[in-house]
Design an enzyme around this catalytic site. Structure first.
Site, short mmCIF file in Angstrom:
data_model
loop_
_atom_site.label_atom_id
_atom_site.label_comp_id
_atom_site.label_asym_id
_atom_site.label_seq_id
_atom_site.Cartn_x
_atom_site.Cartn_y
_atom_site.Cartn_z
CD GLN A 25 36.66 40.65 39.72
OE1 GLN A 25 37.00 41.82 39.77
NE2 GLN A 25 36.91 39.80 40.72
CG HIS A 57 40.83 40.28 37.44
ND1 HIS A 57 39.89 41.27 37.67
CD2 HIS A 57 41.77 40.43 38.40
CE1 HIS A 57 40.25 41.99 38.73
NE2 HIS A 57 41.38 41.50 39.19
CG ASP A 109 40.43 40.17 43.91
OD1 ASP A 109 41.11 40.73 43.03
OD2 ASP A 109 39.21 39.97 43.80
#
Length: 434
Positions: free
Chosen positions: A262, A331, A364
């Site tokens: 991320q 997340h 994702d």
């Protein structure tokens, strides 16, 4: 060595440190707001002419007329036919999984009949037309096409209009191929606040939509917030976030790379580890230092970890859940021995990745659940994008003659208590004279 702050829940000032770490204003300063306001006003006033001018100015290419802004369906098909076979198969596989998951979210209408014959219920209908904003240029995400378009299609949306910026006129073939796979109806090579304004209010070429979904930069996010009310929006998203809760028994390299996954999005992304094992936290820090130098987006990751990342030592996994529920991450990875029991402790998270083998990037791209998720602690009250975001509910009320007697008296009493005579008399007209 990568700099990343180390926190401990036992510290007296932990909560204030955590508040500072999480602080984020997703949209934006007065200058951005003024630019967006001016762009929207110009699009509303001049339509296509303004859209062409803004596209040429901000995207750096010469559209001669509004017709140049639309990308044909044949061009989407061409992109699909020319991308490598491996990419075709990946798009097919991901699309099939996202669609299968979305099919389970589809809401159906229902009714029930009361003893006197009164019928009550709910009718579910899809939106007529939805606008999909897809980032373009360097930040080209075919996965965004899948995650936004496919739930809309499953919901039964009548028409899907996609907008995608094309800096210097550059088209991303994989994005166009994804639009082909998803059955997008029309595509326009426009972006920024001007694209949001065109979708919200319509121009001579771009039809107005009922809802706008999809990620974008700060101008796009500000524009979406500004047009909300004229149209619906999915959310105003902040930077990407990941929180990993680990019991200390996962490979520390895996955890470090999960934090990178991320952090590499942009410098404002947030990566946090929560673990009760201080020795393991130190191992993860060493893994970060070992792996970072070889990362393609090293500078972005390093900045994100330094400015918004954290390695947090907590007392135990129960406390980790409490901290997680405060953070309400986009997340959440549960890299622990028994995630299925532990997940019951989690109240606030956008998506929960359970077990040591469930890496966030699977969500994702291809696991199935949507990757459009609430950020900046909004998972406390928001949910992932889904089919339900493209459906709406209408209440059904069909009162029988007998039902009008009972309900009419109640409605009349309450209406007269509110001083609304016409309300009362409208209900009273349906009450039979005794």
């Amino acid at each position: 060595m990568a700099e990343i702050r180390k926190l401990n829940t036992a510290d007296a000032d932990f909560q204030s440190q955590l508040d500072a770490l999480l602080a984020w204003e997703s949209v934006s300063d007065g200058g951005v707001n003024q630019v967006v306001h001016d762009v929207i006003a110009d699009i509303r006033a001049r339509g296509d002419a303004a859209l062409v001018e803004f596209t040429n100015r901000f995207d750096g290419w010469e559209a001669k007329s509004p017709a140049d802004l639309e990308i044909s369906l044949d061009r989407l098909k061409q992109a699909w036919e020319t991308i490598p076979e491996a990419q075709q198969e990946a798009l097919r596989h991901a699309a099939a999984r996202v669609t299968a998951y979305a099919e389970r979210q589809k809401m159906e209408g229902w009714t029930y009949t009361e003893a006197d014959g009164t019928v009550l219920g709910q009718q579910v209908t899809p939106l007529d037309r939805v606008g999909l904003y897809v980032p373009g240029g360097k930040a080209a995400y075919p996965s965004s096409v899948l995650m936004n378009a496919l739930p809309a299609k499953v919901a039964g949306v009548g028409e899907l209009i996609m907008v995608v910026p094309t800096p210097r006129g550059e088209l991303n073939e994989l994005v166009l191929a994804a639009a082909h796979v998803c059955g997008v109806d029309r595509v326009f090579a426009v972006g920024g606040a001007q694209a949001v304004a065109a979708l919200a209010y319509g121009t001579q070429s771009v039809p107005p939509v009922d809802k706008i979904v999809g990620p974008g930069n700060i101008y796009v996010a500000t524009a979406k917030r500004t047009v909300f009310g004229q149209v619906g929006i999915d959310m105003v998203a902040g930077p990407s976030e990941i929180l990993v809760i680990c019991d200390g028994d996962t490979n520390p390299d895996w955890v470090a790379m999960d934090l990178f996954s991320q952090a590499e999005h942009d410098e404002d992304a947030q990566s946090i580890l929560l673990c009760p094992n201080a020795d393991f936290v130190a191992q993860v820090e060493r893994s970060i230092d070992k792996l970072l130098p070889d990362m393609q987006r090293k500078e972005i990751i390093e900045t994100a970890l330094r400015t918004r990342g954290a390695l947090i030592v907590c007392r135990d996994l129960d406390e980790a859940a409490e901290v997680c529920n405060f953070i309400a991450p986009e997340h959440l990875e549960l890299s622990i021995a028994d995630p299925q029991s532990y997940v019951k402790k989690i109240r606030h998270a956008g998506a929960i990745f359970m077990g040591r083998y469930t890496s966030e990037p699977l969500g994702d791209y291809c696991a199935g659940p949507n990757h459009v998720l609430p950020t900046s602690r909004t998972a406390r009250f928001s949910s992932p994008l889904g089919v339900y975001d493209f459906q709406k509910r209408s209440s059904l009320i069909m009162v029988s003659s007998a039902g009008a007697e009972v309900l009419g008296k109640t409605a009349s009493t309450l209406a007269r208590g509110e001083g609304l005579e016409a309300h009362a008399r409208s209900a009273e007209y349906r009450i039979a004279e005794s």
